[in-house]
Structure formats: C-alpha cells, structure tokens
Write a protein that holds these residues in place. Structure first.
Motif, PDB file in Angstrom:
ATOM      1  N   SER A 243       0.809  -1.212   0.000  1.00 44.32           N
ATOM      2  CA  SER A 243       0.000   0.000   0.000  1.00 44.32           C
ATOM      3  C   SER A 243       0.849   1.273   0.000  1.00 44.32           C
ATOM      4  CB  SER A 243      -0.918   0.004   1.217  1.00 44.32           C
ATOM      5  OG  SER A 243      -1.752   1.137   1.172  1.00 44.32           O
ATOM      6  N   THR A 244       0.706   2.032  -1.060  1.00 42.00           N
ATOM      7  CA  THR A 244       1.396   3.309  -1.219  1.00 42.00           C
ATOM      8  C   THR A 244       0.332   4.373  -1.404  1.00 42.00           C
ATOM      9  OG1 THR A 244       3.206   2.159  -2.335  1.00 42.00           O
ATOM     10  CG2 THR A 244       3.111   4.531  -2.613  1.00 42.00           C
ATOM     11  N   GLU A 245       0.510   5.487  -0.757  1.00 39.97           N
ATOM     12  CA  GLU A 245      -0.462   6.587  -0.807  1.00 39.97           C
ATOM     13  C   GLU A 245      -0.842   6.920  -2.255  1.00 39.97           C
ATOM     14  OE1 GLU A 245      -2.969   9.381   0.838  1.00 39.97           O
ATOM     15  OE2 GLU A 245      -1.636   8.108   1.991  1.00 39.97           O
ATOM     16  N   GLY A 246      -2.089   6.708  -2.595  1.00 40.23           N
ATOM     17  CA  GLY A 246      -2.618   7.097  -3.895  1.00 40.23           C
ATOM     18  C   GLY A 246      -2.283   6.165  -5.044  1.00 40.23           C
ATOM     19  N   PHE A 247      -1.501   5.125  -4.826  1.00 41.83           N
ATOM     20  CA  PHE A 247      -1.083   4.249  -5.927  1.00 41.83           C
ATOM     21  C   PHE A 247      -2.273   3.597  -6.613  1.00 41.83           C
ATOM     22  CE2 PHE A 247       0.212   0.174  -7.707  1.00 41.83           C
ATOM     23  CZ  PHE A 247       1.233   0.572  -8.547  1.00 41.83           C
ATOM     24  N   MET A 248      -3.131   2.946  -5.842  1.00 41.74           N
ATOM     25  CA  MET A 248      -4.274   2.249  -6.438  1.00 41.74           C
ATOM     26  C   MET A 248      -5.260   3.228  -7.062  1.00 41.74           C
ATOM     27  SD  MET A 248      -3.551  -0.897  -6.251  1.00 41.74           S
ATOM     28  CE  MET A 248      -5.075  -1.647  -6.781  1.00 41.74           C
ATOM     29  N   GLU A 249      -5.451   4.379  -6.462  1.00 42.72           N
ATOM     30  CA  GLU A 249      -6.411   5.353  -6.973  1.00 42.72           C
ATOM     31  C   GLU A 249      -5.920   6.017  -8.254  1.00 42.72           C
ATOM     32  OE1 GLU A 249      -5.237   5.403  -3.808  1.00 42.72           O
ATOM     33  OE2 GLU A 249      -6.981   4.613  -2.761  1.00 42.72           O
ATOM     34  N   ASN A 250      -4.613   6.139  -8.423  1.00 39.42           N
ATOM     35  CA  ASN A 250      -4.072   6.854  -9.577  1.00 39.42           C
ATOM     36  C   ASN A 250      -3.478   5.918 -10.628  1.00 39.42           C
ATOM     37  OD1 ASN A 250      -4.630   9.490  -8.510  1.00 39.42           O
ATOM     38  ND2 ASN A 250      -2.999   9.113  -7.058  1.00 39.42           N
ATOM     39  N   THR A 251      -2.421   5.208 -10.295  1.00 45.96           N
ATOM     40  CA  THR A 251      -1.735   4.367 -11.273  1.00 45.96           C
ATOM     41  C   THR A 251      -2.575   3.166 -11.686  1.00 45.96           C
ATOM     42  OG1 THR A 251       0.366   5.064 -10.310  1.00 45.96           O
ATOM     43  CG2 THR A 251       0.416   3.138 -11.740  1.00 45.96           C
TER      44      THR A 251
ATOM     45  N   ASN B 236      -5.803   2.966 -11.610  1.00 46.79           N
ATOM     46  CA  ASN B 236      -7.136   3.424 -11.972  1.00 46.79           C
ATOM     47  C   ASN B 236      -7.509   2.823 -13.332  1.00 46.79           C
ATOM     48  OD1 ASN B 236      -8.939   5.267 -13.513  1.00 46.79           O
ATOM     49  ND2 ASN B 236      -8.979   6.363 -11.576  1.00 46.79           N
ATOM     50  N   PRO B 237      -8.687   2.202 -13.467  1.00 47.77           N
ATOM     51  CA  PRO B 237      -9.081   1.596 -14.745  1.00 47.77           C
ATOM     52  C   PRO B 237      -9.007   2.564 -15.926  1.00 47.77           C
ATOM     53  CG  PRO B 237     -10.579   0.903 -13.021  1.00 47.77           C
ATOM     54  CD  PRO B 237      -9.692   1.955 -12.418  1.00 47.77           C
ATOM     55  N   ASP B 238      -9.353   3.822 -15.719  1.00 42.76           N
ATOM     56  CA  ASP B 238      -9.265   4.799 -16.813  1.00 42.76           C
ATOM     57  C   ASP B 238      -7.818   5.003 -17.242  1.00 42.76           C
ATOM     58  OD1 ASP B 238     -12.010   5.258 -16.990  1.00 42.76           O
ATOM     59  OD2 ASP B 238     -11.941   6.839 -15.472  1.00 42.76           O
ATOM     60  N   PHE B 239      -6.915   5.077 -16.290  1.00 40.07           N
ATOM     61  CA  PHE B 239      -5.494   5.248 -16.605  1.00 40.07           C
ATOM     62  C   PHE B 239      -4.981   4.047 -17.398  1.00 40.07           C
ATOM     63  CE2 PHE B 239      -0.961   4.820 -15.691  1.00 40.07           C
ATOM     64  CZ  PHE B 239      -0.510   6.080 -16.043  1.00 40.07           C
ATOM     65  N   ILE B 240      -5.345   2.851 -16.969  1.00 40.93           N
ATOM     66  CA  ILE B 240      -4.901   1.627 -17.649  1.00 40.93           C
ATOM     67  C   ILE B 240      -5.455   1.579 -19.070  1.00 40.93           C
ATOM     68  CG2 ILE B 240      -5.068  -0.893 -17.605  1.00 40.93           C
ATOM     69  CD1 ILE B 240      -4.931  -0.647 -14.519  1.00 40.93           C
ATOM     70  N   ARG B 241      -6.719   1.941 -19.261  1.00 39.28           N
ATOM     71  CA  ARG B 241      -7.312   1.999 -20.603  1.00 39.28           C
ATOM     72  C   ARG B 241      -6.600   3.038 -21.467  1.00 39.28           C
ATOM     73  NH1 ARG B 241     -12.188   0.820 -18.139  1.00 39.28           N
ATOM     74  NH2 ARG B 241     -12.538   2.975 -17.538  1.00 39.28           N
TER      75      ARG B 241
END
Length: 67
Positions: free
Chosen positions: A41-49, A51-56
């Motif tokens: 768990s890293t601050e904001g990692f799952m929410e940003n990197t 993120n399904p939109d980012f991956i798409r």
C-alpha cells in the motif's frame, strides 16, 4: 497487449500478464484480463496508477501512436 503494457513507462514494472477471457468474431468483442503485481500500500497508488481509466488510456495512447 503484453507488449503494450510491458513496455509502458508507467505500468511496465508492475505488469505481469494479459489473457483473453472471451472473443467473439460476430461482434468483434474481446474481453481480457490484465494481471499486475502492485507494491505494498502506497499513498494514492491504487487510486491513480491502477485506476481503470489510466490503464485503458495507456492502451488507447498506444493505438493512437500506431496510426
């Protein structure tokens, strides 16, 4: 997909595999599963990197770059 995500500067170090889950010739539809190895768990990692939109958008950008 494997080449796209493994060579991505943002996601390449986390990418593990891509697998086609469903494919239809009739509707030109493909469902795929991407596997990433994420750090503890890293601050904001799952929410940003991750993120399904980012991956798409990584895939979308690759398609635009090919044209």
């Amino acid at each position: 997909l494997t080449d796209v995500y493994s060579s991505s500067p943002a996601l390449g170090r986390y990418f593990r595999s891509a697998q086609v889950v469903y494919f239809s010739n009739e509707s030109s539809t493909v469902f795929y599963q991407l596997e990433f190895s994420v750090p503890p768990s890293t601050e904001g990692f799952m929410e940003n990197t991750m993120n399904p939109d980012f991956i798409r958008n990584v895939l979308r950008q690759n398609i635009y770059d090919e044209e």
